[in-house]
Structures are given as C-alpha cells and as structure tokens.
Design a protein around this motif. Sequence first.
Motif, mmCIF file in Angstrom:
data_model
loop_
_atom_site.group_PDB
_atom_site.id
_atom_site.type_symbol
_atom_site.label_atom_id
_atom_site.label_comp_id
_atom_site.label_asym_id
_atom_site.label_seq_id
_atom_site.Cartn_x
_atom_site.Cartn_y
_atom_site.Cartn_z
ATOM 1 N N LYS A 146 -51.330 60.165 111.454
ATOM 2 C CA LYS A 146 -52.730 59.914 111.786
ATOM 3 C C LYS A 146 -52.850 59.119 113.086
ATOM 4 C CE LYS A 146 -54.102 59.889 106.907
ATOM 5 N NZ LYS A 146 -54.716 59.081 105.809
ATOM 6 N N LYS A 147 -54.060 59.072 113.608
ATOM 7 C CA LYS A 147 -54.364 58.296 114.808
ATOM 8 C C LYS A 147 -55.343 57.193 114.398
ATOM 9 C CE LYS A 147 -55.249 60.894 118.468
ATOM 10 N NZ LYS A 147 -55.797 62.001 119.280
ATOM 11 N N PRO A 148 -54.826 56.005 114.074
ATOM 12 C CA PRO A 148 -55.684 54.932 113.563
ATOM 13 C C PRO A 148 -56.882 54.636 114.462
ATOM 14 C CG PRO A 148 -53.375 54.349 113.324
ATOM 15 C CD PRO A 148 -53.417 55.608 114.144
ATOM 16 N N GLU A 149 -58.005 54.358 113.840
ATOM 17 C CA GLU A 149 -59.245 54.107 114.559
ATOM 18 C C GLU A 149 -59.145 52.870 115.449
ATOM 19 O OE1 GLU A 149 -63.050 54.102 116.075
ATOM 20 O OE2 GLU A 149 -61.960 55.719 115.051
ATOM 21 N N THR A 150 -58.426 51.856 114.987
ATOM 22 C CA THR A 150 -58.321 50.635 115.789
ATOM 23 C C THR A 150 -57.589 50.877 117.101
ATOM 24 O OG1 THR A 150 -57.843 48.268 115.638
ATOM 25 C CG2 THR A 150 -56.122 49.759 114.838
#
Length: 399
Positions: free
Chosen positions: A67-71
């Motif tokens: 995944k590509k973390p939102e932070t």
Amino acid sequence: MLPEKICIIPWVGIETSPIGTARPCCLAKEEIRDEYGAKYNLKHSTLEEIYHSQYMQDLRGEFLAGKKPETCQRCWDEEAAGRVSKRIHSSVRLKDAYNQVDWFNTQPNQLWFLDLKLGNICNLKCRICGSWSSSKWAKEEIDYVPKLVNRKEHLAYKFLQDGAWPRENPQFWENLNTLLPQIKYIEFTGGEPFLIEQHFELLRFAVANDYAKNIDIHYNTNGTVFPDSYEIWSHFKHVEVAFSIDNVGERFEYERYGAKWEEVEKNIWAISQLKSDKLSTQICMTINIQNVYYLPELMAWVGAQHFDNVYFNMLHDPSHMSISRMTPAAVELVIDRLSKAEFHPLYKMEIMRIIQFIKNGAGSDGREFLIKMQTTDNYREQSFLSTHKEIAVAMGYAQ
C-alpha cells in the motif's frame, strides 16, 4: 520480495518535531499517536516507545502489503512528477544499512536513524517557516493578535512554550545517550541547530564513549552561525553541512528575514575551508512560490560555489507557499521562464521535474498567499513587490 514502494525510514528512523511530538519522517503528514489517539510527546515518552508503537507497526504493515500510506502523500506527489522523493533519497543515503534491515518484521529493533529537531530556537523568521519551527516567528505571530484578545490562547504561544521541550527534559538526553551505541546516522535540523548547545553536549558524549566513529551527521543550517565547537566533527564517521539557501542578495534577506547575505556567504566560505574526506557541504534549496521564478539566478550563484552536493527540496508546508498552489498567471510565467532559461546539464532534468510538479498541482486563486504575505509585509515594513516584482504581480500582489 519487497514491495516496489517500500520505504526504509519506518524500520530504522524517527523524527522528533520542534514542539516535542514525533513523526515517521519530516515529510509525514501525521504525527505519531498512541492507541488512544493522543500524540506522543517526548516530555513523557521515549524514542523506543514511539518507534515500537502500534502506529509504527501498522505503518510498516501497510508498506509490506504494497500500500501507499496516506501520511506519505508528499512523497507520492513528488514521485508522480518524476522527482527523487524523500523515500527514494533515503534508500540511497542509508544504502549501507539497507540489506541489514529486518524487513518482514513489523516490530524490528533497529532504530539507527534520528532526525532531531531539538526545539524551535531560531534567529530568523523565514517566510516559508512559522511558529512551529521558529521562536522568532512565534513572537511575531503573537504580536498579530489584537490587544484585547488573550494572546496566551493563541497557537503560536503554545508552540513557543512547547518548543522549549529539549531544555526542560533531561530524561530525553539520557535516553539519547543510551541509544548512541546503535545509531548510524543523525540529522540536526531546525530551528537553527548551531544555536542549540545541548546537541554539542550529545556529540561530546558520543566522542567520550567511542561511538562517534560509527555515526554520520547531517546538518541543515540557515548559514548565519559559525559554530565554535566545530573541531568535534573530526571524530565522527562523516559530517555533511547543508546550507538552506533559497535565493540570493536582497531576495534572500527578504525570504529569510533577519539574515544578512554578506555574513551568510562568509560563513559558507569559512565552513568550506574545513572540508576534508570527513566533512562535506551541500546546498539545500527549498523550492517555493517566492524563489521558483528566480531559479536561473540562484543556480548561477550555485555554479560559482564549491558545494559537494546540490539538493532540490520541494516545499509542501505551509501549503500556501507551495508551487502546486500558484495562480494561473504565475504558473504560466514560471513555466515559460524555466523552460527557456539555460541550466547546467546536471540540473536540467530536475528543473523539468519542478515544471511537472507545477503542472500536477491544483493551483489556487492566491488569496491565502496574498493575505499571509501582506500581513507580514505590514508588520515588518517590507514589500514583496519591491524585491520579487515578477512573481508578486503574477500572484496578484499588485492588485
């Protein structure tokens, strides 16, 4: 096999903020929180506690799941423009540790990298900064508050108080001392690190206990201070001094209020005279609305210096200063100039990526930018229009 978008920092590092909270890195959008949703505070928590927190375990898990973390959105935005993001840059900077990382463990014990922002003591009020990172800025923002309002309730007052956390927190320094045997790399950034004497005490402890030879150091300095204790650097594995220079001459003095260009140039020269195989210099240019039009002039100055590294740092926060938030007129003006200007072949590709970052941006009507700039101009008796006429007009300042 590791996911393509993996980032080394959550496995090996922590950033301490100027107000005593912590983030996975300096570009993370969120501060690290405990299981109750409260931000960790270094007045009460240790670096190991934060590093081993459920938040950090979950962040590592997101990366391992591909995944590509939102932070981490700021890195994703830069990579979308073809730029070398913090994520990518860190894999290079920490390349010697890369193959030693316990990648498939979300609870590793490899805290090797510290980005230490040791309070908000600073002698400047840079336009791209604020109370979060500058005690001088905090005092000015408190002055903006009408006299009939309780200034102690203003966020800037809170930041001013919170920014004193390293000076009020002996257990933090004791905690750092216990971590030094395993530390490989330390960054000292803003406020202004050369004004924070406690960090030199930390370095002296590292030398006295024979840890220094295994530690790399990176500084980000505004260039206004020549440190008295520079001799200690020779004991460390390597030291890189990065000068935060975003423009030249009177535009530099406007953007980094309180600095004198002539004095900064002298300090850059003085530290450059110390260069060796164990000490190098860098210029770190933070690209923002104020300076992006003037990159040809800035790069001409850079070309006449002898920096070992040149780093283009993209400003994301405060968002009203981001080149992704320019007016349509400013977008057209800047892209036209950067496309036509002559740049050294080493930097031409980076300029093209800056152009792409502008094109990928949402743009704005410039209203927030104008309010902030005019408020500060009125207080400081300055004029953005007089020093940065071209970009000021394009952002609507003259209207």
